[in-house]
Each structure stands twice: as C-alpha cells, then as structure tokens.
Design a protein around this motif. Structure first.
Motif, PDB file in Angstrom:
ATOM      1  N   MET A 156      82.584 -32.916  91.011  1.00  0.00           N
ATOM      2  CA  MET A 156      82.519 -33.179  92.335  1.00  0.00           C
ATOM      3  C   MET A 156      81.374 -32.316  92.932  1.00  0.00           C
ATOM      4  O   MET A 156      80.692 -32.548  93.860  1.00  0.00           O
ATOM      5  N   HIS A 157      81.194 -30.890  92.075  1.00  0.00           N
ATOM      6  CA  HIS A 157      80.324 -30.153  92.773  1.00  0.00           C
ATOM      7  C   HIS A 157      79.176 -30.087  91.746  1.00  0.00           C
ATOM      8  O   HIS A 157      78.344 -28.610  91.950  1.00  0.00           O
ATOM      9  N   ASP A 158      78.767 -30.764  91.097  1.00  0.00           N
ATOM     10  CA  ASP A 158      77.342 -30.731  90.530  1.00  0.00           C
ATOM     11  C   ASP A 158      76.454 -31.113  91.418  1.00  0.00           C
ATOM     12  O   ASP A 158      76.108 -32.528  91.577  1.00  0.00           O
ATOM     13  N   LYS A 159      75.566 -30.181  91.727  1.00  0.00           N
ATOM     14  CA  LYS A 159      74.574 -30.577  92.659  1.00  0.00           C
ATOM     15  C   LYS A 159      73.494 -31.276  91.962  1.00  0.00           C
ATOM     16  O   LYS A 159      72.589 -32.120  92.745  1.00  0.00           O
ATOM     17  N   ASN A 160      73.103 -31.386  90.951  1.00  0.00           N
ATOM     18  CA  ASN A 160      72.283 -31.758  90.253  1.00  0.00           C
ATOM     19  C   ASN A 160      72.346 -33.311  89.922  1.00  0.00           C
ATOM     20  O   ASN A 160      71.519 -34.095  90.001  1.00  0.00           O
ATOM     21  N   VAL A 161      73.588 -33.558  89.583  1.00  0.00           N
ATOM     22  CA  VAL A 161      73.900 -35.164  89.648  1.00  0.00           C
ATOM     23  C   VAL A 161      75.275 -35.529  90.568  1.00  0.00           C
ATOM     24  O   VAL A 161      76.285 -35.546  89.731  1.00  0.00           O
ATOM     25  N   PRO A 162      74.984 -35.519  91.650  1.00  0.00           N
ATOM     26  CA  PRO A 162      76.375 -35.544  92.416  1.00  0.00           C
ATOM     27  C   PRO A 162      76.896 -36.991  92.146  1.00  0.00           C
ATOM     28  O   PRO A 162      76.242 -38.247  91.827  1.00  0.00           O
ATOM     29  N   LEU A 163      78.194 -37.284  92.601  1.00  0.00           N
ATOM     30  CA  LEU A 163      78.813 -38.432  92.259  1.00  0.00           C
ATOM     31  C   LEU A 163      78.549 -39.267  93.454  1.00  0.00           C
ATOM     32  O   LEU A 163      78.334 -38.956  94.458  1.00  0.00           O
ATOM     33  N   GLY A 164      77.956 -40.739  92.960  1.00  0.00           N
ATOM     34  CA  GLY A 164      77.418 -41.536  93.799  1.00  0.00           C
ATOM     35  C   GLY A 164      76.805 -43.030  93.095  1.00  0.00           C
ATOM     36  O   GLY A 164      77.401 -43.002  91.983  1.00  0.00           O
ATOM     37  N   PRO A 165      76.321 -43.925  93.548  1.00  0.00           N
ATOM     38  CA  PRO A 165      75.846 -44.941  93.182  1.00  0.00           C
ATOM     39  C   PRO A 165      74.560 -44.998  92.032  1.00  0.00           C
ATOM     40  O   PRO A 165      74.281 -46.099  91.449  1.00  0.00           O
ATOM     41  N   ALA A 166      73.899 -43.767  92.246  1.00  0.00           N
ATOM     42  CA  ALA A 166      72.772 -43.853  91.204  1.00  0.00           C
ATOM     43  C   ALA A 166      73.057 -43.788  89.933  1.00  0.00           C
ATOM     44  O   ALA A 166      74.207 -43.296  89.501  1.00  0.00           O
ATOM     45  N   ASP A 167      72.108 -44.432  89.182  1.00  0.00           N
ATOM     46  CA  ASP A 167      72.315 -44.650  87.761  1.00  0.00           C
ATOM     47  C   ASP A 167      72.586 -43.512  86.966  1.00  0.00           C
ATOM     48  O   ASP A 167      73.504 -43.373  85.846  1.00  0.00           O
ATOM     49  N   ALA A 168      72.239 -42.241  87.267  1.00  0.00           N
ATOM     50  CA  ALA A 168      72.375 -41.007  86.445  1.00  0.00           C
ATOM     51  C   ALA A 168      73.804 -40.460  86.661  1.00  0.00           C
ATOM     52  O   ALA A 168      74.460 -39.649  85.874  1.00  0.00           O
ATOM     53  N   ALA A 169      74.691 -40.990  87.800  1.00  0.00           N
ATOM     54  CA  ALA A 169      75.962 -40.673  87.944  1.00  0.00           C
ATOM     55  C   ALA A 169      77.159 -41.653  87.584  1.00  0.00           C
ATOM     56  O   ALA A 169      78.111 -41.259  87.467  1.00  0.00           O
ATOM     57  N   ARG A 170      76.380 -43.001  86.952  1.00  0.00           N
ATOM     58  CA  ARG A 170      77.364 -43.826  86.564  1.00  0.00           C
ATOM     59  C   ARG A 170      78.499 -43.317  85.560  1.00  0.00           C
ATOM     60  O   ARG A 170      79.600 -43.581  85.754  1.00  0.00           O
ATOM     61  N   TYR A 171      78.122 -42.706  84.587  1.00  0.00           N
ATOM     62  CA  TYR A 171      79.119 -42.322  83.478  1.00  0.00           C
ATOM     63  C   TYR A 171      79.755 -41.286  83.936  1.00  0.00           C
ATOM     64  O   TYR A 171      81.006 -41.140  83.713  1.00  0.00           O
ATOM     65  N   ARG A 172      79.298 -40.186  84.786  1.00  0.00           N
ATOM     66  CA  ARG A 172      80.127 -39.158  85.471  1.00  0.00           C
ATOM     67  C   ARG A 172      81.049 -39.702  86.087  1.00  0.00           C
ATOM     68  O   ARG A 172      82.323 -39.234  86.395  1.00  0.00           O
ATOM     69  N   CYS A 173      80.898 -40.772  87.017  1.00  0.00           N
ATOM     70  CA  CYS A 173      81.980 -41.482  87.864  1.00  0.00           C
ATOM     71  C   CYS A 173      83.075 -42.052  87.090  1.00  0.00           C
ATOM     72  O   CYS A 173      84.194 -42.183  87.214  1.00  0.00           O
ATOM     73  N   LEU A 174      82.658 -42.718  85.753  1.00  0.00           N
ATOM     74  CA  LEU A 174      83.654 -43.112  84.963  1.00  0.00           C
ATOM     75  C   LEU A 174      84.616 -42.111  84.508  1.00  0.00           C
ATOM     76  O   LEU A 174      85.936 -42.425  84.381  1.00  0.00           O
ATOM     77  N   VAL A 175      84.012 -40.901  84.242  1.00  0.00           N
ATOM     78  CA  VAL A 175      84.851 -39.656  83.803  1.00  0.00           C
ATOM     79  C   VAL A 175      85.782 -39.325  84.907  1.00  0.00           C
ATOM     80  O   VAL A 175      86.712 -38.945  84.830  1.00  0.00           O
ATOM     81  N   ALA A 176      85.006 -39.196  86.231  1.00  0.00           N
ATOM     82  CA  ALA A 176      85.812 -38.704  87.379  1.00  0.00           C
ATOM     83  C   ALA A 176      86.795 -39.569  87.662  1.00  0.00           C
ATOM     84  O   ALA A 176      88.042 -39.002  88.010  1.00  0.00           O
ATOM     85  N   HIS A 177      86.841 -40.803  87.658  1.00  0.00           N
ATOM     86  CA  HIS A 177      87.632 -41.980  87.670  1.00  0.00           C
ATOM     87  C   HIS A 177      88.858 -41.857  86.997  1.00  0.00           C
ATOM     88  O   HIS A 177      89.957 -41.696  87.147  1.00  0.00           O
ATOM     89  N   ALA A 178      88.335 -41.551  85.586  1.00  0.00           N
ATOM     90  CA  ALA A 178      89.609 -41.605  84.635  1.00  0.00           C
ATOM     91  C   ALA A 178      90.308 -40.197  84.614  1.00  0.00           C
ATOM     92  O   ALA A 178      91.599 -40.268  84.635  1.00  0.00           O
TER      93      ALA A 178
END
Length: 357
Positions: A156-178
């Motif tokens: 949630m607090h990674d300023k370099n790749v914040p959670l959101g719809p950007a491609d760079a955050a896609r996998y992070r969002c998978l992990v965050a949701h899991a």
C-alpha cells in the motif's frame, strides 16, 4: 402483643445490621471459573468478532484501489486497513488457542520484524511473479512474512509502484488481494475456532480429566492471566522500550501507516479492559488493598500517554508521562499481576510462561 412488637423490631434491626455489614464487606472473589467465563464472554469473543468484522472489507477495498487508483479508493483502503490493525491490537496478546494454532498470529501480523523479513520476502515474491498466487490458499504456501497486514501495508505504501490500474502494478494487486483475502480468512478461522461446538471456548469452560488441555478451572484461568501478563510485556518491551533504549532497534508497529500512537492506545485500552474483567483485585487481603490504588494510578498514567512521549487528549492526568515512567509503570503492573495478584488469586504462573510464545 408487646413481645411480638419487640421481636419484629429486633428482627428488623438485625436485618438492617446484616445489610449494613454486608455493604461494608469486600465483594466475593471472582472464582477461577468465573474469571474464565467473564474473559471469554466479555473480552475474548467480542474482540475476536471485532477483528473478523474489521478485516472483512479489506479484499473489496484492495479491488477498488487497484481498479481505479483514485485518491478516494486509496483513502478508503487505508481507513479499512487502520481499523483492521486497531482491532488486531486487541487480540495480539491472546497467544494461545486458535491464534497459536497453525501459526495464525504470525500470519496475520508478522511483527516485530527486526531483521526486515517482510521487505525481503516481499521483494522475492514480486520478483518471481508467480501468477498462481491468485489461486485460493496459494499465499499460505509462502512465508508468514508476506501473508498478513504488514505485507499488505508494504504494498500500500510503495510510492514507486502504487496500487492501481497501471500495468506495473498488476501483479502487486494480485498479491495485495491475495493477502487481504488471507487475512480475512485467518480472522474467520480464529473466530470459528473459539465459538464452534467443542471449540476453544468450550475447552476452557469445561476443564476436567477428559480435557486434553485444561484439567481444572485454575489451569484455564492461568491461561487468560498469562495473556494479560504477556500483553503488558509486549507493550513495554516492543512499543516503549525501543524509544528509551538505543540498543533496541525496532521499527514501531505499522509505522508506514502512522499507526504507532493508535496501536499503543488500542493495546493499553484492551489490556485495561481485560484486567477489569478478570477482577484479580477481588482476591486481595485487606492489607494489600493499596495495590488497587496503585494499579488505578498506573492505568491513568498509561492512558494519559500517547505512547511516544506526548499527551493523550482528554487524559485524566494533566501532564504527559515520560516514556521512562510509562515503561516502568507497565513493567511494575506486569510484575504485580504475575507475582502478587495471581498469587493472591491462588493461581500459579510460572516464569517460563511469561514470554508469550
């Protein structure tokens, strides 16, 4: 007739005298079985339910933040995360039963983390980009350091790749949701472990020869008193001591979310509530009643501090207690519960039982 009136008057006087004497007598000590019942019904179950309720909205909040990346969704996620953390502070020290089983406590909240396992394990997980992490239960196969609230906070607090719809955050969002789903599932498992038929509540409320954990009401009561002692120790040693002892290097709980003060306040309030529920003071002999006043002053001190050296709003003390005083008072209360109050209540708490593990 006169004799009857005299007898009635005498009986009335005796009744009044008995009532007056009873009013002056100290309350009957809460039995060991009564302690356990009160702790479960008035403290443990309500706080476990509060944790389950607070964690339930996390998966949807992560989905919204990842779908939109909007400030509103980010704020909503943070608010729900904060509530989950504060709810967890009320059960962190219940390190037995369903919280202990299968390592659920560490899975929900891997803190303290002096060696930085959360950050290191999260880097490895993000580097591997294993898509199966989104499958139900897959996150449980990973290190406990990436399964719970601290890991979610890191994302949630990674300023370099914040959670959101950007491609760079896609996998992070998978992990965050899991992780969010896992935390919700763990909280549900803990609640069900306490409340199901033949669950931990039944186990504690019905000790005896056939019980594989508690053979007597005293053993069950000791378990709860140990939790109180452990909680006081955790607050003193993990939250306060690092601020007054430079040799103790420990990041405050949920520092990225700015929750240090809130976590301290929730910890102290929860411990005070459990202390009152157990009512160990009811066992004190007349020459030890001074301990009640000392404990009352100690709780006033702890609740007047914001946990970082400042003053809590609406505190009962006008001045801000120093962190040294908070630390010493917390340790003093821990020792009093372990060595005075529990002894007065005819409960044996061994020194090897005070470490919380």
């Amino acid at each position: 007739m006169m004799v009857r009136k005299v007898m009635i008057a005498v009986l009335a006087f005796l009744a009044f005298a008995t009532e007056a004497v009873s009013a002056d007598l100290p309350p009957e000590p809460l039995s060991h079985a009564g302690m356990v019942k009160a702790a479960i019904e008035q403290y443990i179950i309500p706080h476990i339910d509060a944790l389950r309720a607070a964690t339930a909205p996390l998966p949807e909040a992560v989905e919204d933040a990842c779908k939109t990346g909007s400030p509103e969704a980010e704020k909503a996620l943070q608010e729900r995360f904060d509530k989950a953390v504060i709810a967890y502070a009320g059960v962190d020290f219940l390190r037995f039963g369903p919280m202990l089983e299968k390592g659920r406590r560490e899975q929900i909240s891997f803190w303290p983390d002096p060696r930085g396992f959360v950050a290191r394990q999260m880097r490895l997980l993000l580097l591997n980009k294993d898509e199966t992490i989104a499958q139900p239960g897959a996150i449980r196969k990973q290190s406990a350091a990436v399964q719970g609230l601290p890991a979610l906070e890191t994302l949630m607090h990674d300023k370099n790749v914040p959670l959101g719809p950007a491609d760079a955050a896609r996998y992070r969002c998978l992990v965050a949701h899991a992780i969010a789903v896992n935390v919700t599932s763990l909280a549900t498992e803990v609640a069900e472990g306490w409340k199901k038929p033949d669950g931990w509540a039944d186990k504690m409320l019905h000790p005896g020869p056939a019980n594989d954990t508690y053979k007597s009401d005293s053993e069950a009561a000791v378990e709860v008193v140990k939790a109180l002692i452990v909680g006081l120790g955790l607050t003193a040693d993990l939250q306060v001591k690092p601020q007054i002892d430079a040799k103790v290097r420990l990041t405050p709980p949920y520092d990225k979310s700015g929750l240090q003060k809130a976590y301290y306040a929730a910890s102290v309030a929860s411990l005070h509530q459990l202390y009152d529920v157990l009512n160990l003071e009811s066992w004190l002999p007349p020459d030890r009643l001074w301990m009640k006043d000392w404990a009352l002053g100690t709780w006033r001190t702890l609740e007047s501090s914001d946990g970082v050296g400042g003053h809590m709003p609406h505190a009962k003390r006008e001045d801000a207690p120093t962190l040294r005083e908070v630390f010493d008072r917390t340790n003093g209360l821990r020792n009093m519960v372990a060595n005075r109050l529990s002894v007065a209540a005819k409960l044996t708490v061994g020194f090897n039982e005070l470490d919380g593990d």
